[in-house]
Design a protein around this motif. Sequence first.
Motif, PDB file in Angstrom:
ATOM      1  N   ARG A  51       0.819  -1.206   0.000  1.00  0.00           N
ATOM      2  CA  ARG A  51       0.000   0.000   0.000  1.00  0.00           C
ATOM      3  C   ARG A  51       0.861   1.269   0.000  1.00  0.00           C
ATOM      4  O   ARG A  51       2.029   1.239   0.381  1.00  0.00           O
ATOM      5  N   LYS A  52       0.255   2.367  -0.408  1.00  0.00           N
ATOM      6  CA  LYS A  52       0.960   3.645  -0.458  1.00  0.00           C
ATOM      7  C   LYS A  52       1.260   4.135   0.951  1.00  0.00           C
ATOM      8  O   LYS A  52       0.472   3.938   1.876  1.00  0.00           O
ATOM      9  N   LEU A  53       2.403   4.815   1.093  1.00  0.00           N
ATOM     10  CA  LEU A  53       2.840   5.307   2.395  1.00  0.00           C
ATOM     11  C   LEU A  53       3.283   6.757   2.291  1.00  0.00           C
ATOM     12  O   LEU A  53       3.723   7.206   1.227  1.00  0.00           O
ATOM     13  N   PRO A  54       3.214   7.510   3.395  1.00  0.00           N
ATOM     14  CA  PRO A  54       3.767   8.872   3.404  1.00  0.00           C
ATOM     15  C   PRO A  54       5.262   8.847   3.094  1.00  0.00           C
ATOM     16  O   PRO A  54       5.938   7.827   3.293  1.00  0.00           O
ATOM     17  N   SER A  55       5.800   9.959   2.652  1.00  0.00           N
ATOM     18  CA  SER A  55       7.185  10.010   2.158  1.00  0.00           C
ATOM     19  C   SER A  55       8.231   9.714   3.223  1.00  0.00           C
ATOM     20  O   SER A  55       9.325   9.236   2.911  1.00  0.00           O
ATOM     21  N   ASN A  56       7.935   9.995   4.496  1.00  0.00           N
ATOM     22  CA  ASN A  56       8.927   9.758   5.555  1.00  0.00           C
ATOM     23  C   ASN A  56       8.729   8.408   6.250  1.00  0.00           C
ATOM     24  O   ASN A  56       9.258   8.172   7.334  1.00  0.00           O
ATOM     25  N   VAL A  57       7.954   7.537   5.620  1.00  0.00           N
ATOM     26  CA  VAL A  57       7.741   6.183   6.139  1.00  0.00           C
ATOM     27  C   VAL A  57       8.457   5.198   5.229  1.00  0.00           C
ATOM     28  O   VAL A  57       8.224   5.175   4.016  1.00  0.00           O
TER      29      VAL A  57
END
Length: 410
Positions: A51-57
């Motif tokens: 799944r898509k994740l925030p950039s700092n994850v």
Amino acid sequence: MKWSDKKIVYFFTGTYPYGTIETFIENEIIYLSNVFDKVIIVPTTSTKQRRKLPSNVIVDDGLSEMFRKKNRKLKNFFTFSTLKALLYDWKYLHSIAAIRRINSFGSDAKQAYNWLKKNEVNNALVYTYWLNGKTHGALNYKLKLQKNIKVISRAHGYDLYNYRHNPSFWPYRQKTLQLIDRLYVISLDGKKYLELNYKTKNNIVVSRLGVVDKGTLGETSKDNILRILSIANFNKVKRIPLLYENLLKYAIDNPNARFQWIHFGSGDGMEDLKKKIESNNIDNLHVDLKGRVSNKFIYDYLSKEPIDVFINVSESEGLPVSIMEVQSFGKFVIATNVGGSKEMIFKGLGYLLDKNFSYKDFKQAIDYFNSNLFMIQKKAPQIRGKCLQAYDGSKNFNMFANDILNLLDE
């Protein structure tokens, strides 16, 4: 304690962000990424679907590779740590299953310990989404190697209530509760259970999950068909076949009424139930088993399609997110009085069944709903309001994220 300038959390999950389960993390991860400089997800299982994740994850698959190693549990059995664990929980050793359970727990703990050691984790927060062997492994890592970390965990249902297991215990549970920096349980019932059974009140905090407010009430039926919704994976605890059997009896007893049962979720037993439904085909009960779908699909369905009542007949629960989801659209809920479910059934706005309910009890619940249909539909905004007051994800996840961030300064 001296912490690094960057605030980092190592987040141990089961499968997230892979696959389609642990969907409730999809909302929480946004708030974790907002308050921490970096979130490192460490799943036990990894697959191709991510799944898509925030950039700092970021995601580290190292632990999942360790868990895939052949004979890891067998190798763990012949170690001093396993002997130590058997001695610690000796009073539960009444069966081979108990020994296997302790060994499996110990193997999971060892893998988490080894991963943390390999990655030289320090000056950070370690967060296990489930209270299990990985939590114990993180605590061992902290204490044995004198690392400057805080270890926290959530506890839900299967990882909290001993009676969900056979044999009915969790290895090292008393010690884990004594050593953990903070444990977040998702229901008041869970907190009371731990305090009663382990005589401890140290660092146990209620932190409820939540749902995203879609800003709308759901549709209701206008064609004299009673539409019943359920959401659960097929397993013994969720008792989906039992729900069908009671719905079938109710439809047979009310031949002049029309019903539709919509179910989201899949798993072992779904195909068997399909065959039973085909063999019991009756004109006034239409069954729609939709299988496993995304959270977004369920939200879209609740916002656009007519649903009249939601039913959950689980024999055990933590705090069902599915109930929150439907209540956020103003839906009336009938649920068994287990785990934290009773905390979610607001007075006059839902109906509680006994855990071991009879068909007579089930019939009484549906009859109550039918006889008060107009009043219940008028109270839909009240149901929605009560739900969001207690289970607004933006509020609950933001509070949780900031609370665990503040732990680094304590």
